[in-house]
Design a protein around this motif. Structure first.
Motif, short mmCIF file in Angstrom:
data_model
loop_
_atom_site.label_atom_id
_atom_site.label_comp_id
_atom_site.label_asym_id
_atom_site.label_seq_id
_atom_site.Cartn_x
_atom_site.Cartn_y
_atom_site.Cartn_z
N LEU A 48 57.66 64.46 108.50
CA LEU A 48 58.45 65.07 107.43
C LEU A 48 58.34 66.58 107.59
O LEU A 48 57.37 67.19 107.13
CB LEU A 48 57.93 64.60 106.07
N VAL B 177 65.69 64.06 104.86
CA VAL B 177 65.04 63.15 103.92
C VAL B 177 64.91 63.87 102.59
O VAL B 177 64.15 64.84 102.48
CB VAL B 177 63.62 62.77 104.42
N ARG C 69 61.97 63.84 96.40
CA ARG C 69 62.07 63.55 94.97
C ARG C 69 61.24 64.54 94.16
O ARG C 69 61.64 64.99 93.10
CB ARG C 69 61.56 62.12 94.73
N MET C 70 60.10 64.92 94.71
CA MET C 70 59.19 65.79 93.96
C MET C 70 59.61 67.24 94.02
O MET C 70 59.16 68.05 93.21
CB MET C 70 57.77 65.62 94.50
N ILE D 141 68.51 43.80 110.67
CA ILE D 141 68.16 43.99 109.25
C ILE D 141 69.34 44.53 108.46
O ILE D 141 69.25 44.72 107.26
CB ILE D 141 66.94 44.93 109.08
N ALA E 276 70.88 47.61 108.58
CA ALA E 276 70.65 48.96 108.08
C ALA E 276 71.48 49.94 108.92
O ALA E 276 71.73 49.65 110.08
CB ALA E 276 69.17 49.31 108.20
N LYS F 28 65.42 49.82 106.41
CA LYS F 28 66.22 49.53 105.23
C LYS F 28 65.36 49.62 103.98
O LYS F 28 64.21 49.18 103.99
CB LYS F 28 66.75 48.10 105.38
N SER F 29 65.93 50.15 102.93
CA SER F 29 65.15 50.36 101.71
C SER F 29 64.88 49.04 100.98
O SER F 29 65.73 48.16 100.94
CB SER F 29 65.89 51.32 100.78
N PRO G 156 63.44 47.94 97.28
CA PRO G 156 62.96 48.44 95.98
C PRO G 156 61.59 47.90 95.60
O PRO G 156 60.87 48.54 94.85
CB PRO G 156 64.03 47.95 95.00
N ARG H 32 57.90 53.54 96.17
CA ARG H 32 59.21 54.13 96.48
C ARG H 32 59.34 54.43 97.97
O ARG H 32 58.40 54.90 98.59
CB ARG H 32 59.36 55.46 95.75
N ASP H 33 60.54 54.21 98.47
CA ASP H 33 60.84 54.57 99.86
C ASP H 33 61.32 56.01 99.95
O ASP H 33 62.00 56.50 99.06
CB ASP H 33 62.00 53.70 100.39
N VAL I 114 64.19 57.88 101.75
CA VAL I 114 65.44 57.43 102.35
C VAL I 114 66.06 58.52 103.23
O VAL I 114 65.75 59.70 103.08
CB VAL I 114 66.46 56.96 101.29
N LEU J 248 62.56 55.07 105.45
CA LEU J 248 61.40 55.17 106.35
C LEU J 248 60.41 54.07 105.96
O LEU J 248 60.24 53.79 104.78
CB LEU J 248 60.75 56.55 106.21
N PHE K 33 55.25 55.72 105.43
CA PHE K 33 55.74 56.71 104.47
C PHE K 33 55.80 56.08 103.09
O PHE K 33 56.25 54.95 102.94
CB PHE K 33 57.14 57.18 104.88
N ASP L 274 56.79 57.37 99.07
CA ASP L 274 57.15 58.46 98.16
C ASP L 274 56.52 58.20 96.81
O ASP L 274 57.21 57.87 95.84
CB ASP L 274 58.68 58.55 98.06
N GLU L 275 55.23 58.38 96.74
CA GLU L 275 54.52 58.19 95.48
C GLU L 275 54.16 59.54 94.89
O GLU L 275 54.09 60.54 95.60
CB GLU L 275 53.22 57.41 95.72
N ASP L 276 53.92 59.53 93.58
CA ASP L 276 53.34 60.72 93.00
C ASP L 276 51.95 60.83 93.60
O ASP L 276 51.18 59.88 93.57
CB ASP L 276 53.28 60.59 91.48
N LEU L 277 51.68 61.98 94.20
CA LEU L 277 50.49 62.06 95.03
C LEU L 277 49.25 62.22 94.17
O LEU L 277 49.20 63.04 93.27
CB LEU L 277 50.62 63.21 96.01
N PRO M 26 52.07 61.80 101.74
CA PRO M 26 53.33 61.05 101.75
C PRO M 26 53.55 60.35 103.09
O PRO M 26 54.23 59.34 103.16
CB PRO M 26 54.39 62.12 101.50
N GLU M 27 52.98 60.88 104.16
CA GLU M 27 53.02 60.16 105.43
C GLU M 27 51.58 59.93 105.88
O GLU M 27 50.74 60.80 105.75
CB GLU M 27 53.83 60.91 106.50
#
Lengths: 586, 586
Positions: free
Chosen positions: A168, A181, A184-185, A563, A565, B170-171, B173, B177-178, B180, B193, B219, B221-224, B230-231
């Motif tokens: 990233l 990419v 979000r944050m 898949i 995608a 492919k995402s 849910p 969180r992915d 994208v 990712l 990867f 995408d969480e609140d850290l 994140p990776e």
């Protein structure tokens, strides 16, 4: 325990052992009271026998209903096979089955799981997990693993450290398009996926890592050409305190190591080197296939100033001597002329000279050239009796590219491109800059961090197109498998380069400020190289289609058919990312 | 050639050799007519001496102006050092310099390039390339490389094949969180990712690869939280035709191999195993640190039904015997009570019992419990004279979590968490499902592909929370370093699982249709495990901060402070992707 042995390991010495095997049903032969099953796994095939005289009826019944690709487990005794099969390592034995356990059934696969399958490309991609069951694909993936291990072992032994760089990162409009990419944050901001870890490996050199490598995924959002993938794998390397000679030596060592380890091919002495200019002149190509000859002969001096205006007006008249095809009929040659005139090649026509077996010549331009003239052509192109000289003319760059295409085509037709022969070549002294007609400006041929050759910096202002770079490509069998350069490690020279590439100081700072800043804290001289792992593996594996060496490749539209995608995502996901899809109709 | 030797390799046996060295100026000592320079590179430090009596004045002059982190090249002779330095391998010699070449200057670094630096976290991240020059970070990265090589060698020897799976997928849910990636060629569609290559490795098993591994970036995408990235990197593994026992054996072999190769630590016998239920009961934690004792004693039977209402009303009364701290003063204990009442721990209070050296007890609840009662507590918690029993009570899950925090805190204070001691543990028989209060539904504790234990499928309808899974974690020193499970390989069971996880058949098909379809073509029984490479490396390296083992980590906001990413992108880039940024004010 699902198995005591794999399906590739039992031998005559195992006869009388009680074993348990698991695997897929490759094939069932049912003779009523006797049923044979070929049981397959990654390691091989073992024949099972269900014998009506020696086993309960239910077992024969169950075995006779097994379908292709069923997953089964059997227990039984290793026995000597009546009719041995010398083609497989387990061919001396078979298993007299006493117990059969169906682990999973299978629908009939959409294509045959055989070395030569009846499945088309799209179908094979959609059911890639079945395609991988086929020997060729499976063996390719195992081969790829071995290449990667051999690379890692060689480089580790040479004190290289594999360092993982981030995926990233930050978008750079220079070069190919980035995949981005959304963050979000950090709303409204984007990461980019790396086209290569170029700047990070240079920063690792600034950081004193001395020798770095990484087998790493890279991403490029380009319109896909045949056999290009939006994600690809690179063997990425960088070294500090080295000159070009050090780099070439170390990495030709790597290639030799791979050829020796994986192919049993030993390259004696140094890998030959050729300047870019020479490669273009002799082969019309910066990645010449030198497994065969047909070097270009430039005929301007001997073919111009006669009455043949086509040649007289040409910037370049050049030919190749195609070995042993003077017997091509008029019709064959007409077809060849059609071939060079196809838009993909783009020649306007072709002059040919038959080198007769008796030493005389017969050409399509006999009206303008006598035997003495043609003898000179033969001398310059290296033609011998029996050959056919093919001559193209016109704009220099175009002729070179067309003649290169013709040379490769003829080599293909004559079977000169033997995939089990390996002819590596260094191409060195690449131009630093490349003129782009569309945008009317120069671009970095390699990348903006490549150092010009010593003493050529001054030429940048006056003759930028002539400046040569400390850049090198490793070519194997007509494919560029790796490329690299000595890097700029001086802030001022890097500033100068950015200026010549049309960056304003602000743009340079915005995109590469961290690198320019890093260079101010004691950047060592450094250089590097990167190899295309997909390409390298496929060429070593004797094929040129990289998709056959990638586990889950995408198609030419960048889609993963298996898949399905890319795909749409939930509105909630978009909103969290502060994004709206905004498709404009055309 | 920039150097004949590195700065780590010259010894007394090299005396009188003429050498060329390159590197960074670590330190300059200037005595006027004598100048010493410590020259540093990745391999070590070599002392240079510029001697006014033996060298031209200009050379001394030049040397005396060298600044910290200048990059220089020197030529000179190896001589015996007057005052030897036994602390460094090159301490017997120095280089009498005859030629000095400044390769690059350096501004003064923003923090000192020393083992203990004066740079704060943010500054070190911004100038990470300078931070990497420091021994600790550089050694951590080299250690990480060695871990990766050892993993690859072990698994390769066990017939595992490293297969590269795609990053553009492919995402989904479900789960975290992915990240994208918008697709330009497929407008309005996105790749995602991978959070892990889970489905791909299962498809490789369907594809007959038999044994797969990959050291791969993932990867999320969480609140850290602190020390989350994140990776991150995973050692991802999968095997076909195996039962839990096969997996545990093979991968405890991997950990033993790493400990032996990298730390010289040899673990005898099998790694101990503990069920999830036992771990929760004894340690209040599914990843217990078993380097030390302090196992929970459950005191309900002996502490309830007296007059102490706090205990009588509690679902669980549990205590630990903290060794050797019966000498804690009243003030110390009050502080400890404050500590357990902090919101991060959340206990309401704490009862304590001093186990006096003479075998008597003194507790904070002497009013309710006599010596005999307290002796039972001591017996159950394993307390000996000299210990302090700490008792918490309340809701079972809360007490366990609070007491676990207290146990770890006391171990930390008592120095029981020795980073050079390694105590691995398998935790097995995890629950299949986990209840989520917020959404009032069950989630897969591991992931939706985990198989329930044999014969427990029926419980899914009646007592879903009690169903145990064939899932296992490998725990090292109180950290989960790996986790995995036996997978479902049967379409019907997978359908059932999806149903219980609240997927409609349509949702299941949309997201995992390819996997469900693949299972219809002869999926073998399979199982796997994944290790957190960052965590594993840092624990083996004797630290718990993963950032110290990542070359270019991001901060807690997911930002790369060095390259300043993420960042805004050009409008043209957005338009090509058919996207609009749409930030809603709150």
């Amino acid at each position: 325990m699902y198995r005591t042995h794999t399906n590739g390991e039992l031998r005559a010495s195992d006869i009388d052992k009680e074993v348990t095997l698991s695997g897929w049903v490759q094939h069932v032969r049912n003779k009523g009271f006797l049923v044979w099953v070929d049981l397959r796994d990654r390691y091989g095939i073992t024949q099972l026998i269900f014998d009506g005289e020696r086993s309960p009826k239910e077992l024969i019944e169950k075995a006779s209903h097994l379908g292709r690709e069923y997953v089964i487990q059997v227990k039984g005794k290793v026995i000597e096979r009546q009719s041995k099969n010398p083609n497989i390592p387990t061919g001396d034995i078979e298993i007299l089955v006493s117990e059969l356990n169906i682990l999973n059934e299978s629908k009939t696969p959409p294509f045959t799981i055989e070395d030569k399958t009846d499945g088309g490309e799209e179908l094979r991609l959609k059911y890639r997990y079945l395609d991988i069951r086929r020997n060729p694909i499976r063996e390719n993936l195992i081969f790829r693993h071995k290449v990667a291990m051999a690379v890692r072992n060689y480089l580790s032994n040479e004190d290289f450290i594999e360092v993982e760089t981030p995926y990233l990162i930050k978008s750079t409009p220079e070069g190919a398009r980035d995949f981005v990419v959304p963050s979000r944050m950090n709303k409204g901001q984007f990461y980019a996926l790396p086209q290569s870890p170029q700047t990070f490996k240079q920063l690792l050199m600034v950081g004193g890592m001395d020798k770095y490598f990484q087998i790493v995924r890279c991403f490029r959002d380009e319109d896909l050409r045949a056999d290009r993938q939006p994600e690809f794998t690179q063997i990425d390397c960088e070294m500090a305190f080295v000159e070009q000679e050090d780099v070439l030596e170390l990495f030709e060592g790597l290639l030799k190591h791979l050829l020796a380890e994986l192919k049993g091919v030993h390259i004696e002495g140094n890998i030959p080197r050729m300047t870019y200019d020479e490669a273009m002149q002799k082969y019309g190509n910066d990645k010449p296939d030198i497994r065969f000859g047909m070097e270009f002969g430039e005929l301007n001096e001997v073919a111009q100033h006669k009455d043949f205006n086509v040649f007289n007006q040409a910037e370049l008249v050049a030919g190749i001597a195609v070995p042993g095809v003077n017997s091509y009929s008029r019709k064959d040659i007409d077809k060849l002329i059609d071939w060079v005139r196809r838009p993909q090649v783009g020649a306007k026509g072709m002059v040919y000279v038959r080198c007769n077996d008796d030493g005389t010549f017969r050409s399509s331009v006999d009206k303008f050239y006598d035997q003495e003239d043609l003898a000179k052509w033969a001398e310059i192109t290296g033609a011998k009796p029996g050959d056919l000289i093919c001559v193209l003319s016109g704009n220099k760059n175009e002729v070179r590219s067309q003649l290169s295409a013709l040379r490769m085509e003829m080599a293909e037709r004559l079977g000169l491109r033997n995939p089990e022969e390996f002819a590596p070549l260094w191409v060195i002294d690449f131009p630093l800059l490349e003129w782009d007609e569309d945008t009317q400006r120069y671009y970095a041929m390699h990348h903006p961090f490549t150092a010009p050759k010593k003493g050529q910096l001054e030429l940048l202002d006056t003759k930028p197109g002539e400046v040569k770079a400390n850049a090198y490509d490793l070519v194997l069998n007509g494919n560029e498998i790796g490329g690299g350069s000595i890097r700029i490690h001086d802030t001022q020279m890097q500033d100068t380069m950015f200026k010549h590439l049309g960056f304003t100081p602000e743009e340079a700072k915005k995109q590469f400020g961290f690198l320019l800043e890093a260079f101010q804290y004691g950047a060592p001289p450094h250089a590097g190289i990167a190899f295309g792992m997909d390409r390298l593996t496929s060429i070593l594996g004797g094929e040129e289609t990289i998709r056959e060496f990638i586990a889950f490749p995408k198609n030419n539209m960048g889609r993963d058919l298996m898949i399905d995608a890319p795909a749409t995502i939930d509105l909630a996901q978009l909103q969290e990312l502060s994004l709206k899809v905004d498709i404009k109709e055309k």
